[in-house]
Scaffold this motif. Structure first.
Motif, PDB file in Angstrom:
ATOM      1  N   VAL A 100       0.907  -1.224  -0.130  1.00  0.00           N
ATOM      2  CA  VAL A 100      -0.022   0.058   0.038  1.00  0.00           C
ATOM      3  C   VAL A 100       0.906   1.266   0.126  1.00  0.00           C
ATOM      4  O   VAL A 100       0.737   2.165  -0.735  1.00  0.00           O
ATOM      5  CB  VAL A 100      -0.936   0.039   1.392  1.00  0.00           C
ATOM      6  N   MET A 101       1.921   1.075   0.754  1.00  0.00           N
ATOM      7  CA  MET A 101       2.708   2.479   0.845  1.00  0.00           C
ATOM      8  C   MET A 101       3.817   2.380  -0.135  1.00  0.00           C
ATOM      9  O   MET A 101       4.572   3.341  -0.354  1.00  0.00           O
ATOM     10  CB  MET A 101       3.480   2.596   2.441  1.00  0.00           C
ATOM     11  N   GLY A 102       3.985   1.154  -0.701  1.00  0.00           N
ATOM     12  CA  GLY A 102       5.094   1.023  -1.703  1.00  0.00           C
ATOM     13  C   GLY A 102       4.699   1.324  -3.241  1.00  0.00           C
ATOM     14  O   GLY A 102       4.602   2.492  -3.582  1.00  0.00           O
ATOM     15  N   MET A 103       4.587   0.283  -3.883  1.00  0.00           N
ATOM     16  CA  MET A 103       4.358   0.372  -5.347  1.00  0.00           C
ATOM     17  C   MET A 103       3.029  -0.164  -5.848  1.00  0.00           C
ATOM     18  O   MET A 103       2.234   0.443  -6.754  1.00  0.00           O
ATOM     19  CB  MET A 103       5.480  -0.381  -6.091  1.00  0.00           C
ATOM     20  N   LYS A 104       2.832  -1.221  -5.350  1.00  0.00           N
ATOM     21  CA  LYS A 104       1.704  -2.052  -5.853  1.00  0.00           C
ATOM     22  C   LYS A 104       0.150  -1.383  -5.555  1.00  0.00           C
ATOM     23  O   LYS A 104      -0.734  -1.439  -6.325  1.00  0.00           O
ATOM     24  CB  LYS A 104       1.479  -3.359  -5.279  1.00  0.00           C
ATOM     25  N   PRO A 534      10.105   1.472  -3.283  1.00  0.00           N
ATOM     26  CA  PRO A 534      10.674   1.690  -4.926  1.00  0.00           C
ATOM     27  C   PRO A 534      11.181   3.214  -4.573  1.00  0.00           C
ATOM     28  O   PRO A 534      11.112   3.774  -3.605  1.00  0.00           O
ATOM     29  CB  PRO A 534       9.442   1.741  -5.602  1.00  0.00           C
ATOM     30  N   ALA A 535      11.734   3.712  -5.758  1.00  0.00           N
ATOM     31  CA  ALA A 535      12.346   5.093  -5.589  1.00  0.00           C
ATOM     32  C   ALA A 535      11.382   5.953  -5.535  1.00  0.00           C
ATOM     33  O   ALA A 535      11.490   7.224  -4.875  1.00  0.00           O
ATOM     34  CB  ALA A 535      13.137   5.592  -7.314  1.00  0.00           C
ATOM     35  N   LEU A 540       4.508   8.891  -0.858  1.00  0.00           N
ATOM     36  CA  LEU A 540       4.684  10.344  -1.455  1.00  0.00           C
ATOM     37  C   LEU A 540       3.571  10.940  -1.705  1.00  0.00           C
ATOM     38  O   LEU A 540       3.564  12.403  -1.599  1.00  0.00           O
ATOM     39  CB  LEU A 540       5.791  10.325  -2.337  1.00  0.00           C
ATOM     40  N   ASN A 541       2.293  10.287  -2.257  1.00  0.00           N
ATOM     41  CA  ASN A 541       1.123  10.903  -2.802  1.00  0.00           C
ATOM     42  C   ASN A 541       0.069  10.920  -1.733  1.00  0.00           C
ATOM     43  O   ASN A 541      -1.244  11.500  -1.997  1.00  0.00           O
ATOM     44  CB  ASN A 541       0.824  10.304  -4.009  1.00  0.00           C
TER      45      ASN A 541
END
Length: 554
Positions: A100-104, A534-535, A540-541
């Motif tokens: 959830v906080m990462g990429m997927k 991830p980078a 961030l959003n």
């Protein structure tokens, strides 16, 4: 500008959880509400039906960054079955905060085919994953305290296999040193963290049939070995009762609803590229006792989640799926056909045709288990008529059932064609069979998965894996099912080999016995049990407004 999933979810006029429970014919004394729109359901208060509901499994082609929308199709299909006056429930996994906080992103579907309240479900929900984290780390504390207090069991600190966990992607915790600072701080040793959804306790939580079975499975966990290389279990430490106590409330499935009001049970959430990738068996069984049709999903593609659903979950639960839906998208097929992500907008029928080799292998895999698949083409607004027609023509030529789904945009209405195909398969005779017998050798079981599910040539066992295998055979653990830990992006153990690679070998680098879960984890490639961020993390959003409403959650 189309609405985001979160904006759509916020506009829903949700029904009271009491209304949803009544719709599902759940007795009042089984309902433990968590606010207005969530509830725990006590499985001991649900009566078993003589004729249990039929299970419909949703899987997918090999995932790509373009997205497939498996959870969206799962929700939309259930809503479509409800529209056809079929008594239907959904059984899904709980989202992990790492993705959830990462990429997927989250795991509640999308558009007008979502389970709600999506904000709650994608964040802390009812605290189940936190409870599993606590139980896992309590066991770690008990292990280190036992060593600190004299180590009567003669546990070799160099051979402790149990790791601490955290429900977050945090690569810095993969390898740590603990117990520093002098004798009062414990015994120094190397340790590490996995993500919570990779914990054996999560797998146990999702395979246990009741509290007694949960406690028994917890007692069988191997936490390490003695100086004489003998296994040490939770039962040896005497803490299985305490761990069960920490999990007893979390073990009750969670009831929520879809946007259209279909009851949904969301419970448990092991990763499919690390663990077995299915929601809890207790929730699936509850849904089978409450509904005539149960729509569930397994993580990633048929080579991972569906294979483990068939060989581990269905075997453990003594049931079989009556139908299997394979979700595909034009965008993902184009990527499997060699097109880069930034070129997906342009029409490319040839790339779709090239990418169909990936879909073909997933169809073969499902048929290997004796179940007839139905392909769901999950439509995106960028898909062209020629690209869609290429898939439909291919399916017709190869005698494959197929339906176009527009559930993201149209909810259950957009899944009616798929629902009708599914019902035809469900009412037909099926010849489900497991891929292997658990009594077969580990090498044979792994070989069948690699050759028949992945389409590989052979299996290579490293020296470390061979030592693991020898220890497993010495202890009589070789009769357990296999849980392959493999990249989700490819049939091979190389995530860059898209489409349908051939003549490849799978390298098993380590075999980890999970006696509580009841399977052997075979680690391949560079698969990580603690992912990294991830980078540009999705976090961030994310934000919250002055009224406490989530922003940027997907």
């Amino acid at each position: 500008m189309p609405l985001t999933d979160l904006e759509i979810a916020k506009q829903v006029d949700m029904r009271s959880i009491w209304d949803i429970a009544k719709r599902a014919d759940i007795p009042e004394d089984a309902i433990e509400p968590y606010g207005k729109f969530k509830a725990k359901i006590d499985p001991t208060k649900i009566k078993a039906k003589k004729k249990q509901g039929k299970v419909i499994l949703v899987t997918a082609i090999s995932p790509t960054p373009a997205g497939e929308g498996k959870s969206t199709v799962t929700v939309g299909l259930a809503d479509a079955l409800t529209k056809l006056d079929k008594n239907t429930m959904i059984a899904l996994r709980e989202p992990s905060l790492g993705p959830v906080m990462g990429m997927k992103g989250g795991a509640t579907g999308g558009g007008y085919a979502q389970v709600v309240p999506m904000e709650d479900i994608n964040l802390h929900f009812t605290g189940d994953i936190h409870a599993i984290t606590t139980a896992n780390n309590a066991l770690s504390a008990f292990i280190d305290n036992h060593i600190h207090r004299g180590n009567d069991l003669r546990i070799d600190p160099r051979r402790i296999t149990w790791k601490r966990v955290l429900d977050m992607n945090d690569r810095a915790l993969r390898q740590v040193t603990i117990g520093l600072g002098g004798p009062a701080q414990g015994v120094p040793r190397e340790d590490g963290f996995d993500i919570t959804v990779a914990s054996e306790i999560m797998a146990i939580f999702c395979l246990a049939t009741d509290l007694s079975d949960l406690k028994e499975r917890l007692s069988r966990i191997v936490i390490g070995y003695t100086y004489d290389k003998e296994p040490v279990t939770v039962q040896d430490l005497g803490v299985e009762g305490a761990l069960t106590l920490l999990l007893k409330e979390a073990f009750k499935p969670n009831l929520v609803q879809t946007i259209e009001g279909t009851p949904a049970l969301i419970h448990g959430g092991p990763f499919a590229n690390i663990a077995h990738g299915c929601n809890s068996l207790v929730a699936t069984n509850m849904a089978r006792n409450l509904a005539d049709y149960v729509v569930t999903e397994a993580g990633f593609g048929s080579d991972l989640g569906a294979e483990k659903f068939m060989n581990i979950k269905a075997r453990n639960g003594a049931f079989s799926p009556e139908a299997v839906v394979v979700v595909a998208t034009v965008r993902a097929l184009k990527m499997h056909g060699g097109i880069s992500r930034d070129a997906l907008q342009a029409e490319n029928e040839d790339a779709v045709l090239r990418g169909l080799v990936n879909l073909a292998k997933h169809i073969e895999t499902v048929r290997t288990f004796g179940v007839e698949p139905i392909v769901s083409v999950n439509r995106f607004i960028t898909d062209t008529s020629a690209e869609i027609e290429a898939i439909l023509s291919w399916c017709q030529k190869h005698n494959v059932r197929v339906a176009i789904t527009d559930v993201w945009e149209n909810g259950g209405e957009g899944g009616l064609a798929l629902a009708k195909e599914v019902l035809e398969v469900v009412e037909s005779e099926n010849h489900f069979a497991h891929l292997y017998d658990v009594e077969e050798s580990v090498r044979t079981k792994v070989g069948k998965i690699v050759q028949q599910v992945y389409g590989g040539k052979d299996v290579i066992f490293t020296d470390e894996a061979m030592r693991d295998l020898q220890m497993i055979e010495q202890n009589g653990w070789n009769i357990l099912p296999i849980c392959m830990a493999k990249t989700q992006y490819s049939f091979s153990d190389d995530p860059k080999l898209l489409g349908r690679p051939e003549a490849f070998s799978i390298t098993i680098r380590e075999i980890i016995p999970k006696l509580g879960a009841g399977f052997l984890v075979c680690l391949t490639g560079d698969i990580m049990t603690m992912p990294g961020l991830p980078a540009q993390p999705a976090a961030l959003n994310m934000d919250v407004d002055v009224d406490g409403n989530a922003i940027g959650l997907i």
